[in-house]
Design an enzyme around this catalytic site. Structure first.
Site, short mmCIF file in Angstrom:
data_model
loop_
_atom_site.label_atom_id
_atom_site.label_comp_id
_atom_site.label_asym_id
_atom_site.label_seq_id
_atom_site.Cartn_x
_atom_site.Cartn_y
_atom_site.Cartn_z
N ARG A 1 0.84 -1.19 0.00
CA ARG A 1 0.00 0.00 0.00
C ARG A 1 0.88 1.24 0.00
NH1 ARG A 1 2.65 2.25 3.25
NH2 ARG A 1 2.65 2.08 5.52
N ASP B 1 8.31 4.80 5.12
CA ASP B 1 7.23 3.86 4.85
C ASP B 1 6.10 4.45 4.03
OD1 ASP B 1 6.31 5.57 6.81
OD2 ASP B 1 5.30 4.01 7.97
N ARG C 1 15.71 -3.78 10.77
CA ARG C 1 15.36 -3.83 12.18
C ARG C 1 14.72 -5.18 12.48
NH1 ARG C 1 14.04 1.30 10.46
NH2 ARG C 1 11.84 0.78 10.08
N GLU D 1 9.48 0.47 2.64
CA GLU D 1 9.65 -0.42 3.79
C GLU D 1 9.00 -1.76 3.50
OE1 GLU D 1 9.26 0.31 8.44
OE2 GLU D 1 7.31 -0.15 7.56
N GLU E 1 -3.34 -5.34 17.73
CA GLU E 1 -2.69 -4.27 18.49
C GLU E 1 -2.87 -2.92 17.80
OE1 GLU E 1 0.66 -1.70 19.92
OE2 GLU E 1 0.24 -2.43 17.89
#
Length: 229
Positions: free
Chosen positions: A45, A72, A105, A139, A154
């Site tokens: 997206r 991102d 990460r 990202e 979450e």
């Protein structure tokens, strides 16, 4: 801020479309070789304008640093069956010459305090436009299906509580994250058995493209798009 957001985001949309094709192509190559594919499915997206503006204000990012500091704007997500698959996908991306990994990460080895697990890669990707090549950041999040289930829940709760979860909810989320990871570990323990069963199932049920039969674990591109919304 850009006067024409649609024009500004066009290269990012192009990047997402191209990367989805390339990543899904990797999955299909494994399937055609009749070997286990570490990629279950891929979604992507472009970040909505209101989310871009909100993040810029929250992180105090100036307009001239927007494309550098907002990594991102273009986002891809790769779902895997097993934790081991995640690291195989990471290796596959590193070996590609059409994109450059600029940051990683590992939130699987280094779990966030909330319980969040995922592997994030920021890549530099060249898009060909009518004005020449434009290199932009994208990202890629790589996670198992159980990690994604937890992260989705979450994320939804975060909208309600704005990140300030009540202690009880916070503790339950942490326990749920550990339970989800225990599930991943159990599945990894019997990974060879699962893969053998899937190969037998695919051999008996799928890969008859001519008559429209769909392989057991194959998800259509349309289904993938629905899951990314």
């Amino acid at each position: 801020m850009p006067q024409d957001w649609e024009l500004f985001l066009m290269p990012y949309k192009q990047a997402v479309d191209e990367l989805k094709i390339k990543l899904r192509g990797m999955r299909k190559q494994f399937q055609q070789e009749n070997t286990h594919t570490p990629i279950e499915f891929v979604t992507g997206r472009v970040k909505p304008v209101d989310s871009i503006v909100e993040k810029m204000h929250r992180r105090q990012i100036s307009e001239d640093l927007m494309e550098q500091d907002l990594q991102d704007i273009a986002g891809l997500r790769i779902m895997c069956q097993f934790v081991e698959d995640i690291y195989q996908v990471v290796g596959l991306i590193h070996r590609r010459t059409d994109m450059e990994v600029v940051e990683e990460r590992d939130y699987i080895t280094n779990v966030k305090p909330s319980g969040y697990r995922s592997y994030h890669m920021v890549i530099m990707y060249p898009v060909q436009t009518v004005h020449g090549e434009k290199k932009l950041l994208a990202e890629i999040q790589i996670r198992t299906l159980s990690m994604n289930f937890w992260a989705t829940i979450e994320h939804s709760l975060n909208y309600k509580y704005q990140g300030e979860f009540p202690d009880e909810i916070n503790e339950r989320l942490k326990r749920a994250a550990e339970a989800a990871f225990m599930l991943d570990q159990e599945m990894s323990a019997i990974r060879e058995e699962i893969q053998e069963a899937q190969q037998l199932f695919s051999y008996g049920k799928g890969q008859q493209i001519g008559d429209g039969t769909i392989e057991g674990n194959q998800i259509s591109d349309q289904d993938e798009e629905e899951q990314s919304k």
